[in-house]
Design a protein around this motif. Structure first.
Motif, PDB file in Angstrom:
ATOM      1  N   PHE A 188       4.987  -3.288 -40.808  1.00 23.51           N
ATOM      2  CA  PHE A 188       3.625  -3.806 -40.796  1.00 23.51           C
ATOM      3  C   PHE A 188       2.867  -3.349 -39.563  1.00 23.51           C
ATOM      4  CE2 PHE A 188       3.907  -7.084 -37.608  1.00 23.51           C
ATOM      5  CZ  PHE A 188       5.195  -7.596 -37.691  1.00 23.51           C
ATOM      6  N   ASP A 189       1.548  -3.363 -39.708  1.00 22.16           N
ATOM      7  CA  ASP A 189       0.640  -3.028 -38.611  1.00 22.16           C
ATOM      8  C   ASP A 189       0.443  -4.286 -37.777  1.00 22.16           C
ATOM      9  OD1 ASP A 189       0.303  -0.461 -39.604  1.00 22.16           O
ATOM     10  OD2 ASP A 189      -1.347  -1.061 -40.903  1.00 22.16           O
ATOM     11  N   GLY A 227       9.604  -1.251 -39.604  1.00 14.92           N
ATOM     12  CA  GLY A 227       9.212  -1.072 -38.213  1.00 14.92           C
ATOM     13  C   GLY A 227       7.887  -1.740 -37.932  1.00 14.92           C
ATOM     14  N   VAL A 228       7.453  -1.622 -36.679  1.00 12.65           N
ATOM     15  CA  VAL A 228       6.188  -2.207 -36.252  1.00 12.65           C
ATOM     16  C   VAL A 228       5.312  -1.097 -35.688  1.00 12.65           C
ATOM     17  CG1 VAL A 228       5.089  -3.882 -34.747  1.00 12.65           C
ATOM     18  CG2 VAL A 228       7.341  -4.368 -35.689  1.00 12.65           C
ATOM     19  N   ILE A 229       4.106  -0.970 -36.224  1.00 15.61           N
ATOM     20  CA  ILE A 229       3.140   0.015 -35.759  1.00 15.61           C
ATOM     21  C   ILE A 229       1.961  -0.738 -35.142  1.00 15.61           C
ATOM     22  CG2 ILE A 229       1.613   1.915 -36.398  1.00 15.61           C
ATOM     23  CD1 ILE A 229       3.438   2.465 -38.770  1.00 15.61           C
ATOM     24  N   GLY A 230       1.751  -0.539 -33.863  1.00 19.41           N
ATOM     25  CA  GLY A 230       0.679  -1.235 -33.176  1.00 19.41           C
ATOM     26  C   GLY A 230      -0.661  -0.558 -33.375  1.00 19.41           C
ATOM     27  N   ASN A 238       3.634   2.206 -30.444  1.00 22.15           N
ATOM     28  CA  ASN A 238       2.310   1.824 -29.915  1.00 22.15           C
ATOM     29  C   ASN A 238       2.157   0.310 -29.779  1.00 22.15           C
ATOM     30  OD1 ASN A 238       1.627   4.568 -29.966  1.00 22.15           O
ATOM     31  ND2 ASN A 238       0.792   4.415 -32.039  1.00 22.15           N
ATOM     32  N   CYS A 239       3.156  -0.350 -29.200  1.00 19.49           N
ATOM     33  CA  CYS A 239       3.121  -1.803 -29.066  1.00 19.49           C
ATOM     34  C   CYS A 239       3.411  -2.241 -27.637  1.00 19.49           C
ATOM     35  CB  CYS A 239       4.169  -2.451 -29.984  1.00 19.49           C
ATOM     36  SG  CYS A 239       3.841  -2.302 -31.732  1.00 19.49           S
ATOM     37  N   ASN A 285       6.026   5.296 -27.444  1.00 18.19           N
ATOM     38  CA  ASN A 285       4.728   4.969 -26.822  1.00 18.19           C
ATOM     39  C   ASN A 285       4.488   3.465 -26.735  1.00 18.19           C
ATOM     40  OD1 ASN A 285       4.196   7.735 -26.629  1.00 18.19           O
ATOM     41  ND2 ASN A 285       3.157   7.784 -28.608  1.00 18.19           N
ATOM     42  N   SER A 286       5.462   2.739 -26.240  1.00 19.51           N
ATOM     43  CA  SER A 286       5.371   1.284 -26.169  1.00 19.51           C
ATOM     44  C   SER A 286       5.805   0.786 -24.799  1.00 19.51           C
ATOM     45  CB  SER A 286       6.249   0.643 -27.253  1.00 19.51           C
ATOM     46  OG  SER A 286       5.829   1.003 -28.555  1.00 19.51           O
ATOM     47  N   THR A 287       5.424  -0.467 -24.519  1.00 14.89           N
ATOM     48  CA  THR A 287       5.888  -1.162 -23.326  1.00 14.89           C
ATOM     49  C   THR A 287       6.768  -2.318 -23.780  1.00 14.89           C
ATOM     50  OG1 THR A 287       3.862  -0.590 -22.140  1.00 14.89           O
ATOM     51  CG2 THR A 287       5.207  -2.365 -21.229  1.00 14.89           C
ATOM     52  N   ILE A 288       7.988  -2.374 -23.296  1.00 10.70           N
ATOM     53  CA  ILE A 288       8.953  -3.359 -23.776  1.00 10.70           C
ATOM     54  C   ILE A 288       9.488  -4.166 -22.603  1.00 10.70           C
ATOM     55  CG2 ILE A 288      11.151  -3.701 -24.965  1.00 10.70           C
ATOM     56  CD1 ILE A 288      10.650  -1.049 -26.434  1.00 10.70           C
ATOM     57  N   TYR A 289       9.392  -5.496 -22.710  1.00 17.54           N
ATOM     58  CA  TYR A 289       9.935  -6.422 -21.722  1.00 17.54           C
ATOM     59  C   TYR A 289      10.989  -7.293 -22.409  1.00 17.54           C
ATOM     60  CZ  TYR A 289       5.538  -5.396 -19.233  1.00 17.54           C
ATOM     61  OH  TYR A 289       4.481  -4.772 -18.621  1.00 17.54           O
TER      62      TYR A 289
END
Length: 227
Positions: free
Chosen positions: A132-133, A148-151, A170-171, A187-191
């Motif tokens: 999902f978007d 998957g997840v598309i930001g 992109n998330c 292309n994501s930022t993950i914490y």
């Protein structure tokens, strides 16, 4: 366009009735006896007997002296005369203008996709069966995504528990528990306050990662880029 005109965001409209614990769902009124009337000639007109619709308490509801109230937070469902409260919200199709934003106190199960621009907030876990978007997604507990997840734009995903998906793109993803991604993070930022695990085949490309207990992946970055 008129700047003072009333505007409606149709994404805010929802077909689901969400109730809180101890909220009154139906009120009981005492029976009232009717009085016969008279026609213009003085003849008596009998009062007809009217039987108004009633309601009965069902699952996750209880009856008080004057009302039926919710015993749990959840979605109100009418099954004939029976009133029930469901603790899990199951969305059979796509989250879009038909459903509006999803804001629910319990678990949310989504069979279809989530359209761009729609929010999903859950007081429990979120289970999605397709890619999902993501625009704004929050789960108080775990988040399990079959695809998957598309930001889109400034996509934000927050999980109070663990997060699991096939890929993330992109998330901006934050999770208290472990983050498990089977294919790729792009292309994501993950914490994460636990660990980021991409297994023996997953790759991290163009990402910024903060993992308290480490990262496991088959590859990080590309020859022409950096992570």
């Amino acid at each position: 366009p008129d700047a003072d005109a009333i505007r409606v965001d149709y994404r805010e409209l929802s077909p689901f009735v969400v109730v809180k614990k101890d909220q009154a769902l139906a009120l009981f009124h005492p029976r009232k006896s009717g009085r016969p009337g008279k026609d213009v000639r003085g003849a008596e007109i009998p009062m007809p007997v009217r039987r108004p619709e009633s309601a009965e308490p069902g699952q996750n509801t209880r009856r008080r002296e004057d009302a039926i109230v919710a015993a749990r937070d959840g979605r109100l469902v009418e099954n004939g005369k029976e009133l029930m409260v469901e603790e899990v919200l199951a969305v059979k199709g796509t989250v879009g203008y038909k459903t509006g934003h999803i804001v629910f106190p319990g678990d949310v199960i989504i069979d279809g996709s989530v359209a761009d621009g729609f929010k999903v907030y859950s007081g429990g876990s979120i289970i999605a069966k397709q890619t999902f978007d993501a625009t704004d997604v929050i789960a108080k507990k775990d988040m399990l995504i079959a695809g998957g997840v598309i930001g889109r734009g400034r996509a934000s995903i927050k999980a109070g528990g663990g997060f699991k998906a096939e890929f993330v793109q992109n998330c901006r993803l934050a999770a208290r528990g472990s983050v498990s991604i089977s294919a790729a993070a792009v292309n994501s930022t993950i914490y994460t306050l636990d660990k980021l695990d991409l297994g023996d085949k997953g790759r991290i490309v163009g990402c910024e990662v903060y993992a308290v207990h480490g990262v496991r992946a088959a590859g990080i970055g590309t020859e022409g880029g950096k992570s």
